[in-house]
Motif scaffolding. Structure first.
Motif, PDB file in Angstrom:
ATOM      1  N   ASN A 251       0.834  -1.211   0.000  1.00 13.27           N
ATOM      2  CA  ASN A 251       0.000   0.000   0.000  1.00 13.27           C
ATOM      3  C   ASN A 251       0.870   1.263   0.000  1.00 13.27           C
ATOM      4  O   ASN A 251       0.546   2.246  -0.671  1.00 13.27           O
ATOM      5  CB  ASN A 251      -0.934   0.000   1.214  1.00 13.27           C
ATOM      6  CG  ASN A 251      -2.047  -1.030   1.095  1.00 13.27           C
ATOM      7  OD1 ASN A 251      -2.413  -1.434  -0.016  1.00 13.27           O
ATOM      8  ND2 ASN A 251      -2.575  -1.478   2.229  1.00 13.27           N
ATOM      9  N   GLU A 253       3.859   1.439  -1.222  1.00 14.62           N
ATOM     10  CA  GLU A 253       4.459   1.512  -2.562  1.00 14.62           C
ATOM     11  C   GLU A 253       3.520   2.218  -3.529  1.00 14.62           C
ATOM     12  O   GLU A 253       3.936   3.075  -4.320  1.00 14.62           O
ATOM     13  CB  GLU A 253       4.783   0.102  -3.059  1.00 14.62           C
ATOM     14  CG  GLU A 253       5.429   0.068  -4.438  1.00 14.62           C
ATOM     15  CD  GLU A 253       5.654  -1.350  -4.926  1.00 14.62           C
ATOM     16  OE1 GLU A 253       6.632  -1.578  -5.656  1.00 14.62           O
ATOM     17  OE2 GLU A 253       4.836  -2.229  -4.581  1.00 14.62           O
ATOM     18  N   TRP A 254       2.245   1.881  -3.459  1.00 19.00           N
ATOM     19  CA  TRP A 254       1.259   2.528  -4.328  1.00 19.00           C
ATOM     20  C   TRP A 254       1.165   4.019  -4.018  1.00 19.00           C
ATOM     21  O   TRP A 254       1.100   4.850  -4.937  1.00 19.00           O
ATOM     22  CB  TRP A 254      -0.111   1.862  -4.126  1.00 19.00           C
ATOM     23  CG  TRP A 254      -1.223   2.533  -4.870  1.00 19.00           C
ATOM     24  CD1 TRP A 254      -1.584   2.341  -6.172  1.00 19.00           C
ATOM     25  CD2 TRP A 254      -2.110   3.520  -4.342  1.00 19.00           C
ATOM     26  NE1 TRP A 254      -2.644   3.158  -6.496  1.00 19.00           N
ATOM     27  CE2 TRP A 254      -2.991   3.895  -5.387  1.00 19.00           C
ATOM     28  CE3 TRP A 254      -2.262   4.127  -3.097  1.00 19.00           C
ATOM     29  CZ2 TRP A 254      -3.991   4.845  -5.218  1.00 19.00           C
ATOM     30  CZ3 TRP A 254      -3.252   5.068  -2.923  1.00 19.00           C
ATOM     31  CH2 TRP A 254      -4.118   5.423  -3.986  1.00 19.00           C
ATOM     32  N   LYS A 258       2.276   7.115  -6.650  1.00 16.39           N
ATOM     33  CA  LYS A 258       1.207   8.049  -6.997  1.00 16.39           C
ATOM     34  C   LYS A 258       1.607   9.476  -6.635  1.00 16.39           C
ATOM     35  O   LYS A 258       1.380  10.422  -7.408  1.00 16.39           O
ATOM     36  CB  LYS A 258      -0.081   7.658  -6.269  1.00 16.39           C
ATOM     37  CG  LYS A 258      -1.258   8.582  -6.583  1.00 16.39           C
ATOM     38  CD  LYS A 258      -2.502   8.170  -5.809  1.00 16.39           C
ATOM     39  CE  LYS A 258      -3.659   9.124  -6.091  1.00 16.39           C
ATOM     40  NZ  LYS A 258      -4.886   8.753  -5.304  1.00 16.39           N
TER      41      LYS A 258
END
Length: 389
Positions: A251, A253-254, A258
């Motif tokens: 999570n 990493e996302w 972003k």
């Protein structure tokens, strides 16, 4: 032409066809026959060079006259040249002697000029290596310098973080350097990891308990860009003592990609360091000391105010000064780095101070790493304290 008995001297008769010879002249006796006395003549005047007349072939400059005067054996002919009142008493040199003296005078006048008046071609040795892309290397580094602003962060961004500070950041980076060493990752990975952390913290507020999660996730992302064999998420969970789960790392990493809009590959100090070390014609010891100084800068939050290229140039300069014992920044290094010695001296002094304090305090990860034989015990090198004066 008459035949010559090699046991006796003979006179060679020149050809009478002067028109066919053009401007050439017949050779005279060059004393190369058997029994001829051996001599070593001046290549221009063909005169015997002895201790008596050797001095007359060197042009009389002020430095040369002074050196002869100190030795107290100034010849009469030399005194006549130095004494402007009796300069007419000296014999008039031949045209060939004048040409020889002019060439020698030019050479002597250049003795006091710096040896680094011309740039060294640092890419000549790699001309046949297609992986070095010598034809485009200057354009590549020109592009790096143009876009390195994208990798820089506001050096005051930590003031906007409500729950963390620069001391916590330093602890995180010091720990990640040990993790990087344990996993035996590439140098590029460490520099990109730190850059991702800073750019993310500049844009996103992070709680104290999540700071280590940001660090391990940033290293995971850097590995995906730089490494051939990427550590699995389970390894990062284990190295963080199971403080975070696999889902939390994914999570984060996302969230990082972003926030940074997938802009992961940016020029770090490492890419500039490689080029500047090549320009400085460094050896292994200088390489390791330069990287040691640079990793000390990664831990120190205050060094974020300097551009990656300037940090790299200052690290190379400081390492040279430390190993040589005197200030050294060649024209070749200045050309390829685009920084003069005056532009990097302030940053260099901060590096000397970091070097001096590296083995003290609680954050000694970099010092311990570079105190091993694998890294040439670079941390034990004497800092260039004279730069602080």
């Amino acid at each position: 032409m008459e035949t010559v008995d090699e046991n006796r001297h003979a006179i060679l008769k020149p050809s009478t066809n002067f028109r066919a010879m053009g401007n050439r002249r017949a050779l005279s006796n060059i004393e190369n026959l058997v029994g001829a006395p051996q001599s070593y003549a001046c290549p221009v005047t063909k005169k015997q060079l002895t201790e008596k007349n050797l001095t007359s072939y060197r042009p009389m400059t002020r430095s040369f006259a002074a050196s002869l005067a100190k030795k107290e054996h100034l010849p009469m002919a030399v005194c006549q040249v130095v004494d402007h009142k009796s300069v007419t008493d000296s014999p008039i040199p031949m045209v060939e002697e004048l040409e020889y003296m002019k060439a020698e005078e030019l050479e002597i006048e250049m003795e006091d000029v710096s040896e680094d008046i011309t740039l060294v071609d640092i890419d000549s040795a790699d001309a046949k290596n297609p992986l070095k892309v010598v034809d485009y290397v200057e354009e590549i580094y020109g592009t790096y310098r143009n876009i390195e602003e994208t990798s820089c962060v506001n050096p005051e961004y930590m003031a906007k973080q409500p729950d963390i500070n620069d001391r916590m950041r330093a602890i995180l980076i010091d720990w990640l350097i040990e993790v990087h060493y344990k996993f035996e990752l590439m140098d590029e990975t460490l520099y990109l990891t730190v850059n991702i952390i800073d750019r993310f913290l500049e844009r996103q507020n992070v709680q104290r308990k999540k700071l280590q999660l940001v660090g391990v996730t940033a290293m995971l992302l850097a590995c995906k860009y730089e490494e051939v064999s990427v550590p699995v998420v389970g390894d990062l969970v284990q190295i963080s003592d199971h403080a975070y789960t696999r889902e939390e790392i994914l999570n984060m990493e996302w969230l990082i990609v972003k926030t940074l809009q997938f802009n992961m590959s940016v020029p770090t100090p490492y890419v500039f360091m490689k080029r500047f070390l090549q320009a400085a014609q460094s050896d292994k010891q200088m390489d390791l000391l330069s990287y040691f100084l640079m990793e000390l800068c990664l831990v120190d939050y205050n060094m974020l105010r300097y551009r990656p290229s300037l940090l790299a140039a200052a690290a190379v300069y400081t390492a040279q000064c430390s190993l040589k014992g005197y200030k050294l920044w060649t024209k070749t290094s200045q050309f390829h780095s685009t920084y003069s010695e005056d532009q990097i001296i302030e940053c260099s002094r901060l590096m000397v101070d970091l070097h001096k304090k590296a083995g003290t305090g609680k954050l000694t990860g970099v010092h311990r790493k570079y105190s091993t034989y694998k890294y040439g015990c670079a941390a034990k090198s004497e800092p260039a304290l004279y730069l602080l004066d």
